[in-house]
Design a protein around this motif. Structure first.
Motif, PDB file in Angstrom:
ATOM      1  N   PRO A  47      -3.314  -9.120  -8.358  1.00 32.30           N
ATOM      2  CA  PRO A  47      -4.327  -8.745  -7.358  1.00 32.30           C
ATOM      3  C   PRO A  47      -4.335  -9.681  -6.148  1.00 32.30           C
ATOM      4  O   PRO A  47      -4.574  -9.241  -5.026  1.00 32.30           O
ATOM      5  CB  PRO A  47      -5.648  -8.846  -8.135  1.00 32.30           C
ATOM      6  CG  PRO A  47      -5.270  -8.771  -9.577  1.00 32.30           C
ATOM      7  CD  PRO A  47      -3.901  -9.348  -9.697  1.00 32.30           C
ATOM      8  N   VAL A  48      -4.049 -10.954  -6.371  1.00 33.92           N
ATOM      9  CA  VAL A  48      -4.003 -11.932  -5.276  1.00 33.92           C
ATOM     10  C   VAL A  48      -2.876 -11.572  -4.307  1.00 33.92           C
ATOM     11  O   VAL A  48      -3.041 -11.604  -3.081  1.00 33.92           O
ATOM     12  CB  VAL A  48      -3.782 -13.365  -5.835  1.00 33.92           C
ATOM     13  CG1 VAL A  48      -3.676 -14.378  -4.712  1.00 33.92           C
ATOM     14  CG2 VAL A  48      -4.896 -13.738  -6.800  1.00 33.92           C
TER      15      VAL A  48
ATOM     16  N   SER B 151       0.813  -1.227   0.000  1.00 31.23           N
ATOM     17  CA  SER B 151       0.000   0.000   0.000  1.00 31.23           C
ATOM     18  C   SER B 151       0.842   1.269   0.000  1.00 31.23           C
ATOM     19  O   SER B 151       0.347   2.342  -0.317  1.00 31.23           O
ATOM     20  CB  SER B 151      -0.932  -0.003   1.216  1.00 31.23           C
ATOM     21  OG  SER B 151      -0.190  -0.249   2.399  1.00 31.23           O
TER      22      SER B 151
ATOM     23  N   GLN C  75      -1.707  -6.976   1.917  1.00 29.81           N
ATOM     24  CA  GLN C  75      -2.496  -6.059   2.750  1.00 29.81           C
ATOM     25  C   GLN C  75      -3.069  -6.787   3.966  1.00 29.81           C
ATOM     26  O   GLN C  75      -3.099  -6.244   5.077  1.00 29.81           O
ATOM     27  CB  GLN C  75      -3.625  -5.409   1.935  1.00 29.81           C
ATOM     28  CG  GLN C  75      -4.339  -4.278   2.671  1.00 29.81           C
ATOM     29  CD  GLN C  75      -3.383  -3.183   3.157  1.00 29.81           C
ATOM     30  OE1 GLN C  75      -2.552  -2.686   2.407  1.00 29.81           O
ATOM     31  NE2 GLN C  75      -3.465  -2.817   4.448  1.00 29.81           N
ATOM     32  N   LYS C  76      -3.475  -8.031   3.766  1.00 33.67           N
ATOM     33  CA  LYS C  76      -4.006  -8.833   4.883  1.00 33.67           C
ATOM     34  C   LYS C  76      -2.919  -9.032   5.945  1.00 33.67           C
ATOM     35  O   LYS C  76      -3.178  -8.949   7.147  1.00 33.67           O
ATOM     36  CB  LYS C  76      -4.507 -10.184   4.345  1.00 33.67           C
ATOM     37  CG  LYS C  76      -5.259 -11.026   5.360  1.00 33.67           C
ATOM     38  CD  LYS C  76      -6.001 -12.163   4.659  1.00 33.67           C
ATOM     39  CE  LYS C  76      -6.826 -12.978   5.633  1.00 33.67           C
ATOM     40  NZ  LYS C  76      -6.048 -13.940   6.413  1.00 33.67           N
TER      41      LYS C  76
ATOM     42  N   GLU D 252      -3.651  -8.306  -2.354  1.00 37.05           N
ATOM     43  CA  GLU D 252      -4.626  -8.575  -1.292  1.00 37.05           C
ATOM     44  C   GLU D 252      -3.967  -9.317  -0.118  1.00 37.05           C
ATOM     45  O   GLU D 252      -4.209  -9.006   1.052  1.00 37.05           O
ATOM     46  CB  GLU D 252      -5.776  -9.419  -1.868  1.00 37.05           C
ATOM     47  CG  GLU D 252      -6.939  -9.590  -0.912  1.00 37.05           C
ATOM     48  CD  GLU D 252      -8.038 -10.475  -1.496  1.00 37.05           C
ATOM     49  OE1 GLU D 252      -8.720 -11.126  -0.699  1.00 37.05           O
ATOM     50  OE2 GLU D 252      -8.190 -10.527  -2.743  1.00 37.05           O
TER      51      GLU D 252
END
Length: 309
Positions: A286-287, A29, A293-294, A290
């Motif tokens: 995208p995987v 991010s 970020q998790k 994600e």
């Protein structure tokens, strides 16, 4: 006096693989790349020095995008994988553009690395557990009557993509957890709730047992690997250049396999419970974004990885 383990990152293929370093896509991010998370985990585990293997022609871009940022966090050194760096009596084929492989990449570290070291790919996410276990092994690593090497293995299921096939080294081990062999499977896909490989372009598939250990090119060595790589390179070229002058590659696992066969080395397999991430296909990105970020949301990483020093 014992020498501190260093981390060697193979990044010589980055320019070609990503179509230029400036096009490297952030996955975090705050603009972090996958390599940032590997370095963060490595420093947390205890590594204090990073050696980047790059091509000379991408040095400026590499330092701008990665190296200058990391040099504020720890000691950094550069070595260069050069197509013309060949044993006496050999010349680069005129049309050759492909690097000579991972074994040749590590050879570039001669004169810079003189103690135990870990090796990783620049564009794979390995997870913090892997760096901790390999550092803990290497800080006490010493050869005796054999070379004492190590690798971190992953559960095959934790390394697959939903978006196509992958190549993996499927490992076999003895009861004590030492490597007995690696079989390269160049096309593995998710199949029927598990994973299978094909060697005939998909005409037939063979299931791989659940829980199988695979190599993701995370190795730990004493400096003894460097003269071994050096001494075997000429014989490799002698045999393979006539057959495949433009694409033959000197692979690190092949040299390790030869040392195992000759009973000159052992390789302890340390298993990581973490999931591996990488952007093999565009649809993987995208995987990975994600997942990263998790991990931040769970507190495994700070929201901003590097505080300016």
């Amino acid at each position: 006096m014992k020498k501190e383990p260093v981390l060697v990152i193979m990044a010589a293929g980055m320019g070609s693989r990503y179509g230029g370093l400036k096009q490297m896509d952030p996955v975090g991010s705050n603009g972090e790349l996958i390599i940032d998370f590997s370095i963060y985990d490595a420093l947390k585990a205890g590594f204090k020095k990073i050696v980047f293997i790059i091509k000379k022609e991408i040095e400026e871009d590499f330092k701008e995008v990665i190296g200058d940022r990391i040099s504020k966090q720890c000691e950094v050194a550069y070595v260069y994988q050069d197509l013309n760096n060949l044993p006496e009596g050999f010349e680069k084929p005129a049309d050759r553009v492909k690097p000579w492989g991972t074994g040749h990449a590590i050879l570039s570290c001669q004169g810079v690395v003189d103690g135990p070291f870990a090796v990783i790919n620049a564009d794979d996410y390995y997870g913090s557990h892997a760096f901790q276990v390999i550092y803990d092994y290497l800080k006490d690593a010493q050869d005796d009557n054999k070379y004492r090497y190590v690798m971190v293995g992953y559960m095959l299921e934790n390394t697959l993509t939903d978006n196509g096939h992958v190549a993996r080294g499927v490992c076999s081990t003895d009861d004590a957890g030492y490597l007995t062999g690696i079989k390269e499977r160049t096309r593995i896909e998710k199949k029927d709730g598990g994973a299978a490989y094909t060697e005939d372009d998909g005409a037939t598939w063979t299931m791989i047992p659940a829980g199988s250990t695979v190599s993701m090119n995370m190795w730990g060595f004493t400096e003894s690997i460097l003269p071994e790589l050096n001494n075997r390179f000429a014989a490799f070229l002698e045999e393979n250049l006539p057959k495949n002058p433009l694409k033959c590659e000197y692979f690190l696992p092949d040299v390790v396999g030869a040392l195992l066969k000759e009973e000159k080395a052992t390789v302890k397999v340390l298993k990581s419970a973490d999931r591996w991430y990488g952007v093999t296909y565009k649809a993987d990105k995208p995987v990975v974004v994600e997942a990263i970020q998790k991990l931040k949301d769970e507190g495994r990483y700070p929201e901003k990885l590097w505080e300016d020093k």
